[in-house]
Design a protein around this motif. Structure first.
Motif, PDB file in Angstrom:
ATOM      1  N   ARG A 182      39.499  49.182  43.008  1.00  0.00           N
ATOM      2  CA  ARG A 182      38.062  49.371  42.778  1.00  0.00           C
ATOM      3  C   ARG A 182      37.580  48.674  41.508  1.00  0.00           C
ATOM      4  NH1 ARG A 182      34.688  52.635  39.898  1.00  0.00           N
ATOM      5  NH2 ARG A 182      32.724  53.238  40.915  1.00  0.00           N
ATOM      6  N   GLU A 183      38.226  49.010  40.366  1.00  0.00           N
ATOM      7  CA  GLU A 183      37.704  48.535  39.088  1.00  0.00           C
ATOM      8  C   GLU A 183      38.048  47.072  38.810  1.00  0.00           C
ATOM      9  OE1 GLU A 183      38.889  51.171  35.977  1.00  0.00           O
ATOM     10  OE2 GLU A 183      38.199  52.974  37.031  1.00  0.00           O
ATOM     11  N   GLU A 184      39.320  46.707  38.994  1.00  0.00           N
ATOM     12  CA  GLU A 184      39.751  45.360  38.628  1.00  0.00           C
ATOM     13  C   GLU A 184      39.331  44.311  39.653  1.00  0.00           C
ATOM     14  OE1 GLU A 184      43.933  45.532  37.959  1.00  0.00           O
ATOM     15  OE2 GLU A 184      43.774  47.093  36.409  1.00  0.00           O
ATOM     16  N   ASN A 230      42.475  53.336  42.216  1.00  0.00           N
ATOM     17  CA  ASN A 230      41.089  53.205  41.783  1.00  0.00           C
ATOM     18  C   ASN A 230      40.947  52.123  40.722  1.00  0.00           C
ATOM     19  OD1 ASN A 230      38.636  54.922  42.604  1.00  0.00           O
ATOM     20  ND2 ASN A 230      40.337  56.356  42.827  1.00  0.00           N
ATOM     21  N   LYS A 231      41.920  52.059  39.846  1.00  0.00           N
ATOM     22  CA  LYS A 231      41.856  51.035  38.795  1.00  0.00           C
ATOM     23  C   LYS A 231      42.051  49.633  39.367  1.00  0.00           C
ATOM     24  CE  LYS A 231      43.369  53.947  34.921  1.00  0.00           C
ATOM     25  NZ  LYS A 231      44.464  54.229  33.955  1.00  0.00           N
ATOM     26  N   GLY A 235      37.316  45.000  42.590  1.00  0.00           N
ATOM     27  CA  GLY A 235      36.004  45.225  43.186  1.00  0.00           C
ATOM     28  C   GLY A 235      35.982  45.162  44.695  1.00  0.00           C
ATOM     29  N   TYR A 259      34.124  50.670  46.982  1.00  0.00           N
ATOM     30  CA  TYR A 259      33.442  51.631  46.117  1.00  0.00           C
ATOM     31  C   TYR A 259      34.325  52.843  45.832  1.00  0.00           C
ATOM     32  CZ  TYR A 259      29.024  49.149  46.651  1.00  0.00           C
ATOM     33  OH  TYR A 259      28.023  48.217  46.609  1.00  0.00           O
TER      34      TYR A 259
END
Length: 426
Positions: A297-299, A293-294, A301, A304
């Motif tokens: 998704r987060e780093e 997820n990190k 993109g 979702y």
């Protein structure tokens, strides 16, 4: 009024162990096993009938499914409308859930109504009629929903991954659309006659249980043998036939996203490494703050949401990573997943991450025991895999002893293997 200082992080306490519920087991006069979980003093109870008959016990995997679904559609003395009226008048629910190896029928009601409702369930189990008109409507509805689900790239990718892991025709793979065209009332009657019998059934009582509930259940289901016939010959399952192709692509020309499923077989319940793999996969993608997820998704993109989990059957398990992403970054997502799996084997997990994962899993185990009426679900699932609540105690003991180095070593041993990559999309 006391105002907490929001600039100071509250002290973190490690969950203080788990409390395993007590399960009592007895045998009815006709030989049926009855498991009793007293989980609440509230005036509600739950009765589950567990039949050792699931989608893997028939050549057409949908025959067991519709046999269960059709129980409420009419029996010898009651129409479907009358059955629904009786349940509604008592504020009760009767649910069916077919699985690969077993089928569960569940009655949930107020304790004061159970004596009136057990005879109803007895009729549904002993003498269903499987009306053809009701079956046709149900099949058409389910087929329509199935076709819609097969247009979702993530569902298709997950299905293809299971086929690659276990073989296209193995019960652990998912059923196909053509199975809907081969279901008839006579098929359901044959399956019911063969499998829905006292010698193939056990009962789980939970909620507000007492001796009276046990005796009432025995009165209607446990005195004499019922629906007995010849001996049950279990279906012979095809051998596991894993694909030799580790990269699978199914083209969806009009898809805006691609579904990705990456996975491999792993240690089954009861085998060495099972708890370690569950712990590692939780760190990989089992919660919102996980590594995938990190990174994905987060780093970067790319998506979702992305998740990883272990799926366990009675004798096999596999882990998988699943996500949807833009079609132009599919390879980047796959490379990132592989990189994160390699990291687990090459580097020790930081102590704070291990503590987070440990606390998360212990909390999930405790939540399993939190709701008194859902506890039976966990117990039945474990029972179907040849274990019981001791599974959670052993998992807790493993977590208590796990270290960053032991988990790195476990990752090297159990996650360093060829991975299946499935892409459905463009």
């Amino acid at each position: 009024m006391l105002r907490p200082d929001r600039t100071i992080q509250p002290e973190i306490f490690r969950p203080g162990g788990i409390k395993i519920p007590q399960v009592g087991s007895e045998v009815f006069a006709n030989g049926m096993k009855c498991h009793v979980l007293r989980t609440t003093d509230e005036p509600v109870c739950r009765v589950d009938w567990v039949f050792s008959a699931g989608t893997g016990d028939c050549e057409n995997p949908l025959v067991p499914v519709f046999t269960a679904y059709m129980l409420k559609e009419g029996c010898k003395n009651l129409s479907s409308a009358r059955i629904a009226e009786i349940l509604d008048s008592k504020g009760a629910t009767f649910a069916v859930r077919p699985f690969v190896t077993h089928t569960v029928l569940t009655l949930l009601c107020l304790r004061k109504h159970v004596e009136e409702l057990l005879p109803l369930v007895q009729q549904l189990v002993f003498a269903p009629t499987f009306p053809s008109d009701k079956l046709s409507l149900l099949v058409e509805r389910e087929k329509y929903e199935f076709v819609l689900e097969q247009k979702k790239v993530q569902n298709v990718a997950s299905q293809l991954l299971r086929e690659a892991l276990y073989g296209k025709n193995h019960p652990y793979s998912l059923h196909k659309e053509q199975s809907y065209y081969k279901v008839s009332s006579s098929d359901l009657r044959k399956f019911h006659s063969k499998h829905y019998r006292s010698s193939n059934c056990s009962v789980v009582l939970s909620g507000n249980t007492d001796r009276e509930l046990y005796l009432l259940t025995e009165k209607f289901f446990g005195k004499a043998a019922w629906n007995q016939g010849g001996s049950i010959v279990k279906a012979l399952w095809p051998s596991f036939l894993s694909s030799s192709n580790y990269k699978i692509k199914l083209q969806f020309d009009d898809s805006l996203q691609s579904g990705i499923a990456i996975g491999a077989p792993t240690s089954a319940m009861g085998e060495d490494g099972h708890y370690a793999v569950n712990t590692l996969i939780t760190a990989l993608g089992g919660y919102f703050g996980s590594r995938l997820n990190k990174s994905v998704r987060e780093e970067k993109g790319y998506t979702y949401g992305i998740g990883a989990s272990v799926s366990s059957f009675a004798d096999k398990s596999h882990f998988s990573v699943r996500t949807r992403t833009r079609c132009d970054v599919v390879n980047e997502v796959i490379d990132t997943v592989r990189h994160e799996i390699s990291n687990l084997a090459e580097h020790k997990m930081p102590p704070d991450e291990l503590e987070t994962v440990r606390n998360l899993i212990v909390s999930q185990i405790n939540r399993t025991f939190e709701h008194p009426l859902y506890l039976a679900d966990s117990f039945i699932s474990l029972l179907s895999k040849g274990t019981d609540f001791a599974y959670y105690r052993d998992f807790y003991d493993f977590l208590d002893m796990a270290t960053p180095e032991s988990l790195r070593s476990d990752a090297e041993k159990y996650l360093r293997q060829p991975l299946y990559e499935v892409v459905a999309g463009r």
